[in-house]
Write a protein that holds these residues in place. Structure first.
Motif, PDB file in Angstrom:
ATOM      1  N   ALA A 149      15.341 -72.366 -21.459  1.00  0.00           N
ATOM      2  CA  ALA A 149      16.519 -72.318 -22.328  1.00  0.00           C
ATOM      3  C   ALA A 149      16.525 -73.549 -23.230  1.00  0.00           C
ATOM      4  N   ASN A 150      17.089 -73.413 -24.418  1.00  0.00           N
ATOM      5  CA  ASN A 150      17.171 -74.531 -25.353  1.00  0.00           C
ATOM      6  C   ASN A 150      18.591 -75.092 -25.340  1.00  0.00           C
ATOM      7  N   LEU A 151      18.733 -76.274 -24.720  1.00  0.00           N
ATOM      8  CA  LEU A 151      20.034 -76.925 -24.590  1.00  0.00           C
ATOM      9  C   LEU A 151      20.071 -78.221 -25.401  1.00  0.00           C
ATOM     10  N   THR A 152      19.301 -78.268 -26.468  1.00  0.00           N
ATOM     11  CA  THR A 152      19.249 -79.457 -27.311  1.00  0.00           C
ATOM     12  C   THR A 152      20.648 -79.839 -27.795  1.00  0.00           C
ATOM     13  N   GLY A 153      21.045 -81.074 -27.510  1.00  0.00           N
ATOM     14  CA  GLY A 153      22.338 -81.561 -27.982  1.00  0.00           C
ATOM     15  C   GLY A 153      23.547 -80.911 -27.334  1.00  0.00           C
ATOM     16  N   ALA A 154      23.338 -80.161 -26.265  1.00  0.00           N
ATOM     17  CA  ALA A 154      24.463 -79.493 -25.598  1.00  0.00           C
ATOM     18  C   ALA A 154      25.330 -80.504 -24.852  1.00  0.00           C
ATOM     19  N   ASN A 155      26.614 -80.193 -24.741  1.00  0.00           N
ATOM     20  CA  ASN A 155      27.549 -81.048 -24.003  1.00  0.00           C
ATOM     21  C   ASN A 155      27.744 -80.465 -22.606  1.00  0.00           C
ATOM     22  N   LEU A 156      27.127 -81.119 -21.614  1.00  0.00           N
ATOM     23  CA  LEU A 156      27.200 -80.672 -20.227  1.00  0.00           C
ATOM     24  C   LEU A 156      27.951 -81.693 -19.374  1.00  0.00           C
ATOM     25  N   TYR A 157      28.892 -82.380 -19.991  1.00  0.00           N
ATOM     26  CA  TYR A 157      29.668 -83.393 -19.283  1.00  0.00           C
ATOM     27  C   TYR A 157      30.366 -82.773 -18.069  1.00  0.00           C
ATOM     28  N   GLN A 158      30.086 -83.324 -16.896  1.00  0.00           N
ATOM     29  CA  GLN A 158      30.667 -82.871 -15.625  1.00  0.00           C
ATOM     30  C   GLN A 158      30.369 -81.397 -15.316  1.00  0.00           C
ATOM     31  N   ALA A 159      29.357 -80.835 -15.944  1.00  0.00           N
ATOM     32  CA  ALA A 159      28.984 -79.449 -15.641  1.00  0.00           C
ATOM     33  C   ALA A 159      28.362 -79.382 -14.248  1.00  0.00           C
ATOM     34  N   ASP A 160      28.550 -78.261 -13.572  1.00  0.00           N
ATOM     35  CA  ASP A 160      27.982 -78.075 -12.240  1.00  0.00           C
ATOM     36  C   ASP A 160      26.715 -77.235 -12.350  1.00  0.00           C
ATOM     37  N   LEU A 161      25.565 -77.902 -12.186  1.00  0.00           N
ATOM     38  CA  LEU A 161      24.264 -77.243 -12.268  1.00  0.00           C
ATOM     39  C   LEU A 161      23.586 -77.236 -10.897  1.00  0.00           C
ATOM     40  N   THR A 162      24.390 -77.253  -9.861  1.00  0.00           N
ATOM     41  CA  THR A 162      23.857 -77.257  -8.501  1.00  0.00           C
ATOM     42  C   THR A 162      22.922 -76.060  -8.287  1.00  0.00           C
ATOM     43  N   GLY A 163      21.687 -76.357  -7.906  1.00  0.00           N
ATOM     44  CA  GLY A 163      20.728 -75.293  -7.623  1.00  0.00           C
ATOM     45  C   GLY A 163      20.276 -74.494  -8.832  1.00  0.00           C
ATOM     46  N   ALA A 164      20.623 -74.945 -10.030  1.00  0.00           N
ATOM     47  CA  ALA A 164      20.227 -74.214 -11.242  1.00  0.00           C
ATOM     48  C   ALA A 164      18.725 -74.341 -11.481  1.00  0.00           C
ATOM     49  N   LYS A 165      18.149 -73.326 -12.108  1.00  0.00           N
ATOM     50  CA  LYS A 165      16.722 -73.325 -12.437  1.00  0.00           C
ATOM     51  C   LYS A 165      16.576 -73.702 -13.909  1.00  0.00           C
ATOM     52  N   LEU A 166      16.051 -74.906 -14.144  1.00  0.00           N
ATOM     53  CA  LEU A 166      15.907 -75.421 -15.503  1.00  0.00           C
ATOM     54  C   LEU A 166      14.443 -75.719 -15.817  1.00  0.00           C
ATOM     55  N   TYR A 167      13.547 -74.932 -15.239  1.00  0.00           N
ATOM     56  CA  TYR A 167      12.123 -75.127 -15.488  1.00  0.00           C
ATOM     57  C   TYR A 167      11.832 -75.076 -16.991  1.00  0.00           C
ATOM     58  N   GLU A 168      11.170 -76.117 -17.497  1.00  0.00           N
ATOM     59  CA  GLU A 168      10.733 -76.176 -18.901  1.00  0.00           C
ATOM     60  C   GLU A 168      11.881 -76.019 -19.897  1.00  0.00           C
ATOM     61  N   ALA A 169      13.089 -76.293 -19.459  1.00  0.00           N
ATOM     62  CA  ALA A 169      14.234 -76.226 -20.374  1.00  0.00           C
ATOM     63  C   ALA A 169      14.203 -77.420 -21.326  1.00  0.00           C
ATOM     64  N   ASP A 170      14.724 -77.230 -22.528  1.00  0.00           N
ATOM     65  CA  ASP A 170      14.790 -78.308 -23.515  1.00  0.00           C
ATOM     66  C   ASP A 170      16.201 -78.886 -23.511  1.00  0.00           C
ATOM     67  N   LEU A 171      16.318 -80.098 -22.950  1.00  0.00           N
ATOM     68  CA  LEU A 171      17.606 -80.781 -22.859  1.00  0.00           C
ATOM     69  C   LEU A 171      17.604 -82.037 -23.723  1.00  0.00           C
ATOM     70  N   THR A 172      16.805 -82.016 -24.772  1.00  0.00           N
ATOM     71  CA  THR A 172      16.706 -83.163 -25.666  1.00  0.00           C
ATOM     72  C   THR A 172      18.084 -83.552 -26.206  1.00  0.00           C
ATOM     73  N   GLY A 173      18.464 -84.799 -25.983  1.00  0.00           N
ATOM     74  CA  GLY A 173      19.730 -85.294 -26.513  1.00  0.00           C
ATOM     75  C   GLY A 173      20.974 -84.690 -25.893  1.00  0.00           C
ATOM     76  N   ALA A 174      20.822 -83.967 -24.793  1.00  0.00           N
ATOM     77  CA  ALA A 174      21.984 -83.348 -24.147  1.00  0.00           C
ATOM     78  C   ALA A 174      22.829 -84.401 -23.430  1.00  0.00           C
ATOM     79  N   ASP A 175      24.124 -84.145 -23.337  1.00  0.00           N
ATOM     80  CA  ASP A 175      25.030 -85.041 -22.620  1.00  0.00           C
ATOM     81  C   ASP A 175      25.257 -84.478 -21.219  1.00  0.00           C
ATOM     82  N   LEU A 176      24.625 -85.127 -20.233  1.00  0.00           N
ATOM     83  CA  LEU A 176      24.746 -84.706 -18.839  1.00  0.00           C
ATOM     84  C   LEU A 176      25.527 -85.736 -18.031  1.00  0.00           C
TER      85      LEU A 176
END
Length: 238
Positions: A149-176
């Protein structure tokens, strides 16, 4: 249940607030700007329908078929899309605040700039989805599949990604910032210049992930599996 025949809706911009059209066949219909607030569209077939700028606030779309539907800038606040099929749907700029998307199929959907604040995406399938600049503040993505998935620049502040599958995901510049990544799988993910301040990564798998320029402290990464990862300083983790 077989699909029911549709009423004469096309091109009329009708106010269908709280109407019950569950199971109706609206394939390819032009429903731009229609008001479906609170409507029951359970299991309706809206494949390739034009729902641009439509109001679907609190609408029931459980198991609805929305493959390739155009929902650009549609209002889907608190809509129930549990188990809905949104494969290849266009949700650019859509308002999905508080929407229920548990188990929804969003493979290769376009969610560029969509607002998914506090949305329920538990177990959702987002393989190859475009989430560039999406707002996922405090969204629940527990167990979601975000492979490539392409999450470039996405706002994931306080997001719950417990057990999520993010293989090869693009999180460039994302706010985690303060996101929950416990048990998440980020093998091969690109986290270049992402903000991981205060992130929870216990047993998160970051094999060969790119953490170049990431805002994070060693304490934040404590408990993560970092074998082969490119660290913020450019070194390769053992």
């Amino acid at each position: 249940m077989g699909e029911r025949k549709h009423p004469d809706l096309e091109n009329k911009r009708l106010d269908l607030t709280k109407v019950n059209i569950s199971g109706f066949n609206l394939v390819g219909f032009k429903l731009k700007g229609f008001n479906f607030a609170g409507a029951n569209l359970t299991e309706a077939n809206l494949e390739e329908a034009d729902l641009t700028e439509a109001d679907l606030t609190e609408a029931k779309l459980t198991k609805a078929k929305l493959t390739k539907a155009d929902l650009t800038e549609a209002k889907l606040t608190l809509a129930n899309l549990t188990g809905a099929n949104l494969i290849l749907a266009n949700l650019t700029g859509a308002d999905l605040k508080g929407a229920y998307l548990k188990g929804a199929y969003l493979m290769r959907a376009n969610l560029t700039g969509a607002d998914l604040t506090v949305a329920d995406l538990i177990g959702a399938n987002l393989i190859g989805a475009n989430l560039i600049g999406a707002k996922l503040f405090r969204a629940n993505l527990t167990g979601a599949n975000l492979f490539r998935a392409n999450l470039t620049g996405a706002n994931l502040y306080q997001a719950d990604l417990t057990g999520a599958k993010l293989y090869e995901a693009d999180l460039t510049g994302a706010d985690l910032t303060r996101a929950y990544l416990t048990g998440a799988k980020l093998t091969g993910a690109d986290l270049t210049v992402a903000d991981l301040t205060g992130v929870f990564v216990t047993v998160a798998k970051l094999y060969e992930a790119d953490l170049t320029g990431v805002l994070v402290t060693e304490a934040d990464l404590e408990g993560a599996i970092l074998t082969g990862a490119i660290m913020p300083d450019g070194s390769i983790h053992d």
